[in-house]
Design a protein around this motif. Structure first.
Motif, PDB file in Angstrom:
ATOM      1  N   ALA A 196       0.838  -1.208   0.000  1.00 51.21           N
ATOM      2  CA  ALA A 196       0.000   0.000   0.000  1.00 51.21           C
ATOM      3  C   ALA A 196       0.862   1.243   0.000  1.00 51.21           C
ATOM      4  CB  ALA A 196      -0.908   0.002   1.224  1.00 51.21           C
ATOM      5  N   THR A 197       0.269   2.353  -0.398  1.00 52.42           N
ATOM      6  CA  THR A 197       0.954   3.631  -0.288  1.00 52.42           C
ATOM      7  C   THR A 197      -0.064   4.699   0.071  1.00 52.42           C
ATOM      8  OG1 THR A 197       2.362   5.259  -1.361  1.00 52.42           O
ATOM      9  CG2 THR A 197       0.677   4.251  -2.724  1.00 52.42           C
ATOM     10  N   ALA A 198       0.411   5.764   0.683  1.00 47.24           N
ATOM     11  CA  ALA A 198      -0.457   6.921   0.934  1.00 47.24           C
ATOM     12  C   ALA A 198       0.311   8.166   0.510  1.00 47.24           C
ATOM     13  CB  ALA A 198      -0.846   6.979   2.395  1.00 47.24           C
ATOM     14  N   ASP A 199       1.232   7.981  -0.439  1.00 48.63           N
ATOM     15  CA  ASP A 199       2.131   9.078  -0.793  1.00 48.63           C
ATOM     16  C   ASP A 199       1.455  10.195  -1.581  1.00 48.63           C
ATOM     17  OD1 ASP A 199       4.397   8.424   0.540  1.00 48.63           O
ATOM     18  OD2 ASP A 199       5.306   7.292  -1.092  1.00 48.63           O
ATOM     19  N   ILE A 200       0.321   9.902  -2.210  1.00 50.02           N
ATOM     20  CA  ILE A 200      -0.379  10.973  -2.927  1.00 50.02           C
ATOM     21  C   ILE A 200      -1.555  11.435  -2.068  1.00 50.02           C
ATOM     22  CG2 ILE A 200      -1.576  11.640  -5.053  1.00 50.02           C
ATOM     23  CD1 ILE A 200       0.040   9.391  -6.461  1.00 50.02           C
ATOM     24  N   GLU A 201      -1.417  12.582  -1.487  1.00 52.40           N
ATOM     25  CA  GLU A 201      -2.448  13.209  -0.649  1.00 52.40           C
ATOM     26  C   GLU A 201      -2.977  12.297   0.450  1.00 52.40           C
ATOM     27  OE1 GLU A 201      -5.530  15.160  -2.796  1.00 52.40           O
ATOM     28  OE2 GLU A 201      -4.140  16.103  -4.194  1.00 52.40           O
ATOM     29  N   MET A 202      -2.137  11.429   0.977  1.00 49.76           N
ATOM     30  CA  MET A 202      -2.511  10.565   2.086  1.00 49.76           C
ATOM     31  C   MET A 202      -3.708   9.671   1.767  1.00 49.76           C
ATOM     32  SD  MET A 202      -0.265  11.151   4.323  1.00 49.76           S
ATOM     33  CE  MET A 202       1.059  11.931   3.415  1.00 49.76           C
ATOM     34  N   THR A 203      -3.972   9.445   0.483  1.00 46.60           N
ATOM     35  CA  THR A 203      -5.042   8.541   0.090  1.00 46.60           C
ATOM     36  C   THR A 203      -4.455   7.147   0.027  1.00 46.60           C
ATOM     37  OG1 THR A 203      -5.825  10.321  -1.328  1.00 46.60           O
ATOM     38  CG2 THR A 203      -6.822   8.158  -1.651  1.00 46.60           C
ATOM     39  N   ARG A 204      -5.005   6.208   0.833  1.00 48.21           N
ATOM     40  CA  ARG A 204      -4.426   4.883   0.863  1.00 48.21           C
ATOM     41  C   ARG A 204      -4.768   4.125  -0.427  1.00 48.21           C
ATOM     42  NH1 ARG A 204      -2.578   0.819   4.793  1.00 48.21           N
ATOM     43  NH2 ARG A 204      -3.001  -1.196   3.847  1.00 48.21           N
ATOM     44  N   ILE A 205      -3.745   3.729  -1.154  1.00 45.24           N
ATOM     45  CA  ILE A 205      -3.922   2.975  -2.385  1.00 45.24           C
ATOM     46  C   ILE A 205      -3.338   1.594  -2.167  1.00 45.24           C
ATOM     47  CG2 ILE A 205      -3.368   2.830  -4.842  1.00 45.24           C
ATOM     48  CD1 ILE A 205      -5.107   5.210  -4.171  1.00 45.24           C
ATOM     49  N   LYS A 206      -4.128   0.579  -2.458  1.00 48.94           N
ATOM     50  CA  LYS A 206      -3.713  -0.798  -2.251  1.00 48.94           C
ATOM     51  C   LYS A 206      -2.915  -1.253  -3.465  1.00 48.94           C
ATOM     52  CE  LYS A 206      -6.588  -4.219  -2.602  1.00 48.94           C
ATOM     53  NZ  LYS A 206      -7.664  -5.199  -2.457  1.00 48.94           N
ATOM     54  N   GLY A 207      -1.822  -1.938  -3.218  1.00 52.08           N
ATOM     55  CA  GLY A 207      -1.131  -2.581  -4.316  1.00 52.08           C
ATOM     56  C   GLY A 207      -0.218  -1.651  -5.075  1.00 52.08           C
ATOM     57  N   VAL A 208       1.017  -1.537  -4.616  1.00 55.08           N
ATOM     58  CA  VAL A 208       1.974  -0.774  -5.388  1.00 55.08           C
ATOM     59  C   VAL A 208       2.898  -1.791  -6.046  1.00 55.08           C
ATOM     60  CG1 VAL A 208       3.446   1.242  -5.422  1.00 55.08           C
ATOM     61  CG2 VAL A 208       1.782   0.979  -3.608  1.00 55.08           C
ATOM     62  N   HIS A 209       3.858  -2.303  -5.277  1.00 54.62           N
ATOM     63  CA  HIS A 209       4.800  -3.232  -5.903  1.00 54.62           C
ATOM     64  C   HIS A 209       4.677  -4.668  -5.399  1.00 54.62           C
ATOM     65  CE1 HIS A 209       6.479   0.263  -7.721  1.00 54.62           C
ATOM     66  NE2 HIS A 209       6.701   0.808  -6.541  1.00 54.62           N
ATOM     67  N   GLY A 210       4.265  -4.819  -4.159  1.00 54.45           N
ATOM     68  CA  GLY A 210       4.116  -6.171  -3.619  1.00 54.45           C
ATOM     69  C   GLY A 210       2.820  -6.768  -4.151  1.00 54.45           C
ATOM     70  N   PRO A 211       2.494  -8.004  -3.696  1.00 51.91           N
ATOM     71  CA  PRO A 211       1.240  -8.623  -4.138  1.00 51.91           C
ATOM     72  C   PRO A 211       0.058  -7.703  -3.811  1.00 51.91           C
ATOM     73  CG  PRO A 211       2.576 -10.202  -2.931  1.00 51.91           C
ATOM     74  CD  PRO A 211       3.251  -8.875  -2.794  1.00 51.91           C
ATOM     75  N   ARG A 212      -0.860  -7.567  -4.755  1.00 53.35           N
ATOM     76  CA  ARG A 212      -1.998  -6.681  -4.520  1.00 53.35           C
ATOM     77  C   ARG A 212      -3.107  -7.394  -3.768  1.00 53.35           C
ATOM     78  NH1 ARG A 212      -2.337  -3.640 -10.304  1.00 53.35           N
ATOM     79  NH2 ARG A 212      -1.517  -5.633 -11.031  1.00 53.35           N
ATOM     80  N   PHE A 213      -3.075  -8.732  -3.802  1.00 57.46           N
ATOM     81  CA  PHE A 213      -4.161  -9.476  -3.180  1.00 57.46           C
ATOM     82  C   PHE A 213      -3.608 -10.484  -2.178  1.00 57.46           C
ATOM     83  CE2 PHE A 213      -5.238  -8.097  -7.431  1.00 57.46           C
ATOM     84  CZ  PHE A 213      -6.373  -7.333  -7.187  1.00 57.46           C
ATOM     85  N   LEU A 214      -4.053 -10.350  -0.950  1.00 57.93           N
ATOM     86  CA  LEU A 214      -3.636 -11.267   0.106  1.00 57.93           C
ATOM     87  C   LEU A 214      -4.855 -12.069   0.545  1.00 57.93           C
ATOM     88  CD1 LEU A 214      -1.515 -12.220   2.194  1.00 57.93           C
ATOM     89  CD2 LEU A 214      -2.226 -10.330   3.643  1.00 57.93           C
ATOM     90  N   HIS A 215      -4.725 -13.379   0.490  1.00 53.94           N
ATOM     91  CA  HIS A 215      -5.816 -14.271   0.874  1.00 53.94           C
ATOM     92  C   HIS A 215      -5.279 -15.159   2.000  1.00 53.94           C
ATOM     93  CE1 HIS A 215      -9.687 -16.063  -0.826  1.00 53.94           C
ATOM     94  NE2 HIS A 215      -9.450 -16.733   0.291  1.00 53.94           N
ATOM     95  N   VAL A 216      -5.959 -15.173   3.123  1.00 48.50           N
ATOM     96  CA  VAL A 216      -5.480 -15.966   4.255  1.00 48.50           C
ATOM     97  C   VAL A 216      -6.463 -17.095   4.525  1.00 48.50           C
ATOM     98  CG1 VAL A 216      -4.886 -15.934   6.708  1.00 48.50           C
ATOM     99  CG2 VAL A 216      -4.300 -13.986   5.258  1.00 48.50           C
TER     100      VAL A 216
END
Lengths: 211, 482
Positions: free
Chosen positions: A186-206
């Motif tokens: 995740a990142t919040a680098d653009i206006e502190m808006t949390r965006i899921k999935g930058v470089h690591g896996p975008r989907f985590l299933h447990v």
């Protein structure tokens, strides 16, 4: 100046700077924070599920007996067909009808090309929704749980602790490698808006196994 | 945003550097929004932690203990890291650190490197040195990428591009990636960064990182991040180079149970950051097979030697002090002329410059103490600020040109007057008469001539009351006796 000189120069400066004795010994450092959580094991697992879902991770539960069938069901529901797995993963979990790539020194490109990865974990921390990998044979080397876009992590309920200090108490030996995962990349680098999935896996299933 | 060089040696004094920012409403809005959001999240997550103060005390004590025994722990780290297959280098200053890293890159035949966000590399101005030697550095953290492509400089320790808003990011990406199709939706912008860097992660064989913590007991290094760009750089390349300040060491692996709990909550308002990576030297079959770590002094051992200032080195770079600081929240980070802005920067930067530069920074504070209150390792920043102010003033006072400076003449006179009650009382009476012509009907002084203008240029001054407390007391006693 040769590097060897810089080493002694820096260490000399440090020893000069710290020659005045004082301060606590390591054993006497204050550690009055919470070490052990107060939740019952069942509630602890519930808290973990709640935290993981807050991160947008998907959580399923099953019994030990249901495990292989449950894995197949999840793969089918998510349309995952080519899966990379660490060499130490239980072969009984590899359902027929899927393309299982067992990691024997696979290239990064080959791992990247898979639809997903299935691994186990060393522990999970309910309080922060953290999954801990020590990268053992069934958890896989680091690239495995990093490159594919979808990560299915099989976790036993007995591996769930409530607090971070409880996890450290379970480490009889410090790990050589470790990755702590708290939700998908995740990142919040653009206006502190949390965006899921930058470089690591975008989907985590447990998949939590009641053991 | 024009390109600002963050070099404390060249930066103008803080009041001067802050002016353009104060006249830039867009930038102030961006900074205020970002710091508000992080502060809100932090407050919520700190409130739910019933043992927060105990964690702070433990974190402060562990960091202080590590510094008191720094030599022991660093050599222990060196020994264990080397035993695990790492190569440890020692750099006395920025130039030596740059040279060591360049030598490694030359030996690797590298023409490109991928980088994880590291403030320490900005401190030693590594990227310009790499460029000058024909090596292109790709910043892989989203914020650092925005800054690199926009030819901008970091303004915050944790979220270095918080002064840039989404439409500015869109412009930068559209221009430098040739993506005129991009919208200003953060999701789309993030996806653009992902595809821009993906191939680099898979093909560039050398990476550079900073370190959040070094573990003496095991020789391990820990990096804390959110995006996964760190994991990419730490896992896929052939060679890994880590640059770490000598103060980053923790005694034992278990100490992470304290610092990790306070770091994420303080830095981003999360219970835990998405990814923390820990590695020890090299591991056959997993990750880079060559690992170099450069331990950087660059003024830190001088700070260590000083009683009040040593606590500065406890810092774990969470930036909570920046988010809460009423000065930083108005000016953003660039005004500090250093990669380390805000309250921690105001004490760290001049010390790293051995008090030769950035002397205006200890004054860039109202001493309100908010930074101390939020600091997860209890650095008493106001205490250090005052100590550094003393040093700046003491040094300035000794300069021959200052002997006839109106302020120092005034201060010397004041010290004589304050030393005796009779002189003080006469001065009060004299002052009351002298200030009368400048005092408005409402009892406020709006403008003073000469030296006094330094005060009234930016704030009003209460006029002297008709009677001092002592005079009132004496009069009251007289009345009672009658």
């Amino acid at each position: 100046m040769t590097p060897a000189d810089s080493r002694s120069l820096i260490l000399d400066r440090i020893s000069h700077a710290t020659q005045r004795p004082g301060g606590n010994t390591y054993e006497h450092l204050p550690r009055a924070y919470t070490h052990k959580g107060a939740l019952e094991p069942g509630d602890c697992v519930h808290l973990l599920i709640e935290r993981l879902r807050e991160y947008d991770a998907v959580v399923d539960t099953c019994t030990v007996a249901e495990l292989p069938a449950c894995i197949a069901k999840i793969l089918q529901a998510n349309s995952k067909h080519i899966l990379v797995v660490p060499p130490g993963l239980d072969p009984a979990w590899l359902a027929a009808g899927y393309d299982w790539k067992i990691d024997q020194d696979l290239s990064h490109a080959a791992i990247e090309a898979c639809d997903g990865v299935v691994t186990t974990a060393f522990a999970a921390i309910a309080d922060s929704g953290t999954i801990v990998l020590h990268h053992s044979a069934a958890e896989g080397r680091r690239a495995l749980s990093l490159l594919p876009d979808w990560h299915l992590c099989i976790l036993r309920a007995s591996q769930v602790v409530e607090t971070l200090p409880e996890y450290f108490a379970r480490c009889t030996q410090p790990p050589r490698l470790a990755t702590y995962i708290s939700g998908p990349s995740a990142t919040a680098d653009i206006e502190m808006t949390r965006i899921k999935g930058v470089h690591g896996p975008r989907f985590l299933h447990v998949l939590l196994v009641r053991d | 945003m024009s390109h600002t060089e963050l070099d404390p040696r060249l930066a103008p004094p803080f009041p001067q550097a802050a002016l353009p920012v104060l006249r830039n409403p867009q930038l102030r809005k961006n900074v205020a929004h970002a710091t508000d959001v992080i502060q809100g999240k932090r407050a919520m997550l700190v409130a739910e932690k019933s043992d927060w103060q105990e964690l702070r005390s433990a974190a402060a004590a562990i960091r202080a203990h590590a510094l008191e025994n720094l030599g022991t722990y660093l050599t222990q780290f060196e020994e264990r890291c080397t035993a695990a297959g790492g190569t440890v280098h020692w750099a006395a200053d920025a130039a030596e650190a740059r040279r060591i890293i360049l030598d490694i890159l030359r030996a690797e035949g590298a023409s490109e490197v991928i980088k994880i966000k590291t403030m320490t590399s900005a401190e030693i101005q590594l990227n310009p040195a790499l460029e000058a030697n024909g090596i292109h550095a790709y910043e892989t953290d989203l914020a650092e990428l925005i800054l690199q492509l926009g030819k901008d400089e970091p303004s915050h320790i944790v979220a270095p591009a918080l002064h840039v808003n989404r439409s500015q990011v869109r412009e930068i990406f559209a221009r430098s990636m040739g993506r005129s199709d991009l919208t200003d939706d953060p999701q789309a912008l993030t996806a653009a960064a992902r595809s821009y860097l993906r191939q680099k992660f898979l093909s560039v064989p050398t990476a550079i990182s900073g370190a959040n913590f070094l573990i003496a007991e095991t020789g391990s290094v820990a990096v804390v991040e959110s995006e996964g760009n760190g994991r990419m750089c730490l896992t896929l390349p052939r060679t890994m180079i880590t640059l770490a300040g000598i103060e980053k060491v923790l005694p034992r692996f278990t100490d992470l149970e304290v610092v990790l709990q306070v770091l994420a909550r303080s830095a981003t308002g999360e219970r835990m950051n998405p990814y923390t990576s820990l590695w020890t030297g090299v591991t056959p079959g997993d990750g880079p097979q060559r690992f170099h770590i450069v331990l950087l002094d660059n003024g830190r051992s001088d700070i260590l030697a000083k009683k009040v200032e040593r606590q500065t080195l406890r810092c774990i770079r969470c930036a909570a002090c920046q988010n809460t600081c009423p000065v930083y929240r108005q000016t953003g980070g660039h005004a500090y002329g250093s990669v380390y802005g805000g309250p921690i920067g105001a004490i760290l930067t001049p010390q790293l410059m051995r008090m030769e530069h950035a002397q205006s920074l200890p004054f860039a504070s109202s001493l309100c103490g908010a930074c101390y209150e939020v600091c997860p390792v209890k650095i008493n920043i106001p205490e250090v600020l005052i100590e550094l102010r003393t040093q700046v003033v003491d040094r300035e006072r000794e300069q021959p040109v200052r002997v006839f400076d109106a302020m120092y003449v005034g201060m010397r006179a004041a010290s004589g007057i304050f030393a005796a009650a009779r002189r003080f009382r006469s001065a009060q009476r004299l002052g009351r008469i002298a200030l009368l012509p400048f005092t408005g009907k409402d009892g406020w002084i709006r403008s003073l001539p000469g030296l006094g203008a330094r005060w009234t240029a930016t704030r009003d001054l209460r006029g002297m009351p008709g009677q001092s407390f002592r005079e009132w007391w004496a009069e009251r006693k007289d009345n009672q006796q009658q």
